[in-house]
Scaffold this active site. Structure first.
Site, PDB file in Angstrom:
ATOM      1  N   SER A 140       0.838  -1.204   0.000  1.00 10.54           N
ATOM      2  CA  SER A 140       0.000   0.000   0.000  1.00 10.54           C
ATOM      3  C   SER A 140       0.872   1.252   0.000  1.00 10.54           C
ATOM      4  O   SER A 140       2.038   1.223   0.386  1.00 10.54           O
ATOM      5  CB  SER A 140      -0.903   0.019   1.230  1.00 10.54           C
ATOM      6  OG  SER A 140      -1.746  -1.104   1.221  1.00 10.54           O
TER       7      SER A 140
HETATM    8  N1  SAH Z   1      -0.696  -4.649   3.528  1.00  7.91           N
HETATM    9  C1  SAH Z   1       0.301  -5.295   2.740  1.00  7.91           C
HETATM   10  C2  SAH Z   1      -0.193  -5.919   1.442  1.00  7.91           C
HETATM   11  C3  SAH Z   1      -1.386  -5.286   0.799  1.00  7.91           C
HETATM   12  S1  SAH Z   1      -1.879  -6.132  -0.692  1.00  7.91           S
HETATM   13  C4  SAH Z   1       1.416  -4.335   2.419  1.00  7.91           C
HETATM   14  O1  SAH Z   1       1.166  -3.129   2.395  1.00  7.91           O
HETATM   15  O2  SAH Z   1       2.529  -4.785   2.177  1.00  7.91           O
HETATM   16  C5  SAH Z   1      -3.059  -7.247   0.002  1.00  7.91           C
HETATM   17  C6  SAH Z   1      -2.469  -8.532   0.506  1.00  7.91           C
HETATM   18  O3  SAH Z   1      -3.545  -9.331   0.927  1.00  7.91           O
HETATM   19  C7  SAH Z   1      -1.718  -9.331  -0.548  1.00  7.91           C
HETATM   20  O4  SAH Z   1      -0.455  -9.661  -0.081  1.00  7.91           O
HETATM   21  C8  SAH Z   1      -2.586 -10.561  -0.747  1.00  7.91           C
HETATM   22  O5  SAH Z   1      -1.822 -11.708  -1.069  1.00  7.91           O
HETATM   23  C9  SAH Z   1      -3.258 -10.664   0.593  1.00  7.91           C
HETATM   24  N2  SAH Z   1      -4.530 -11.411   0.616  1.00  7.91           N
HETATM   25  C10 SAH Z   1      -5.576 -11.321  -0.233  1.00  7.91           C
HETATM   26  N3  SAH Z   1      -6.548 -12.186   0.119  1.00  7.91           N
HETATM   27  C11 SAH Z   1      -6.105 -12.829   1.228  1.00  7.91           C
HETATM   28  C12 SAH Z   1      -6.653 -13.834   2.072  1.00  7.91           C
HETATM   29  N4  SAH Z   1      -7.861 -14.386   1.850  1.00  7.91           N
HETATM   30  N5  SAH Z   1      -5.936 -14.244   3.128  1.00  7.91           N
HETATM   31  C13 SAH Z   1      -4.697 -13.740   3.372  1.00  7.91           C
HETATM   32  N6  SAH Z   1      -4.116 -12.798   2.606  1.00  7.91           N
HETATM   33  C14 SAH Z   1      -4.820 -12.329   1.561  1.00  7.91           C
END
Ligand code: SAH
Length: 329
Positions: free
Chosen positions: A164
């Site tokens: 993000s």
């Molecule tokens: N907040 C993190 C990543 C944001 S992107 C950062 O800023 O680095 C959203 C993340 O959610 C991704 O890594 C994706 O793989 C994860 N995600 C999406 N659906 C998910 C689920 N059902 N369970 C666990 N992680 C999930």
């Protein structure tokens, strides 16, 4: 109270000085796609004219108004430091990971500090504790090589996911600050690079617990490596910070209830399991929606009743199954 981002700028980027797409969703400044049309300087800043391709947290929008033809331009005020960091991207694409980390480590803490100061100037960071933690956790250690870690934009991290934008991380830390006091428990669903989980760990300290849940094993492995290089490394060792491979829609019941829950991906509805795992007096920040998303603030009162309010419009990658995420186009 957290920052009211909607009042500050609708496009969810640095406040546009003037924009033909001010009402459009936030745009991701993909370094290779930047159109440097003019560089007038005023008070130490440049104006960047960026094509307002709205694909901030992965997904290009598919609404008809976005396809009306012509080029949408956003005008963003950008500090010299930020501009330099964008331009360095062009030359750093072919660098190895090691070279890239060496690059960021030279003066990286200055760049990270400038980024935090910029967020303070814009009123996104108001708490000195949030500023301190974001200064301590160098974002440059979490953004993959070739990205612009200090530029206020989401960056791709692979697997159809993004880290993000700094202002989103800052806004969520502000919204959760009271629930991230020393000794408290925090859950970061969709922990991705591990950046925010590391910030949570520093906020709650070794007496608290910061738990990341991410369903892509490769991202979990990378996030642990990232955290090992960061200021939160000692907490990985003492066990107050942990990252788990799991479906975040189920939360992480083993360490529930949580004072703070952050969800880094947009859920079609708020998962019941996450509400259950919120402690009375706890707060969850979660983007909800598909094409149109709202960042919701969910407060569980001491009597167990729940109140939900909309903070602002956002664009996040979906909270979904691993298969759906990996096969999304
Ligand atoms: N907040 C993190 C990543 C944001 S992107 C950062 O800023 O680095 C959203 C993340 O959610 C991704 O890594 C994706 O793989 C994860 N995600 C999406 N659906 C998910 C689920 N059902 N369970 C666990 N992680 C999930």
């Amino acid at each position: 109270m957290g920052p009211d981002l909607r009042k500050r700028w609708p496009a969810y980027q640095f406040p546009p000085l003037g924009s033909s797409s001010a009402k459009s969703p936030p745009g991701r400044a993909e370094p290779s796609g930047i159109l440097l049309l003019s560089l007038p300087v005023f008070s130490g800043r440049f104006l960047l004219l960026l094509p307002a391709t709205p694909q901030p947290h992965c997904r290009p929008p598919r609404t008809p108004e976005k396809n009306r033809g012509g080029v949408n331009l956003s005008i963003l005020p950008v500090d010299m430091e930020v501009l330099r960091s964008i331009l360095s991207c062009f030359s750093s694409r072919s660098r190895s990971r090691a070279q890239s980390h060496a690059l960021w480590s030279s003066g990286a803490s200055d760049k990270n500090k400038s980024m935090v100061e910029q967020l303070q100037r814009y009123g996104i960071i108001r708490s000195s504790k949030v500023a301190e933690v974001m200064e301590a956790v160098d974002r440059g250690l979490f953004v993959p090589p070739g990205g612009s870690p200090y530029f206020d934009s989401p960056m791709p991290i692979g697997y159809n996911a993004t880290i993000s934008a700094p202002h989103m991380h800052a806004a969520c830390l502000e919204l959760l600050e009271k629930n991230l006091q020393p000794g408290m428990r925090a859950l970061d669903v969709g922990s991705g690079t591990g950046y925010l989980t590391a910030c949570f760990a520093l906020m709650v300290g070794s007496e608290g617990r910061a738990v990341g849940v991410e369903h892509i094993p490769e991202l979990v492995a990378t996030s642990i490596e990232n955290i090992k290089r960061s200021a939160a490394a000692p907490q990985l060792n003492d066990g107050s910070l942990s990252i788990h491979i799991a479906d975040g829609r189920e939360g992480w019941p083993e360490l529930a209830p949580y004072d703070a829950i952050h969800v880094g991906a947009a859920a079609p509805q708020i998962p019941e399991a996450l509400i259950e795992q919120l402690k009375p007096g706890g707060r969850m920040v979660i983007p909800v929606g598909t094409m149109f998303q709202e960042l919701k603030v969910v407060d569980k009162k001491l009597d167990g009743t729940v109140s939900i309010r909309d903070e602002t419009s956002v664009r996040y990658v979906p909270l979904t199954s691993k298969e759906a995420q990996l096969h999304a186009n």
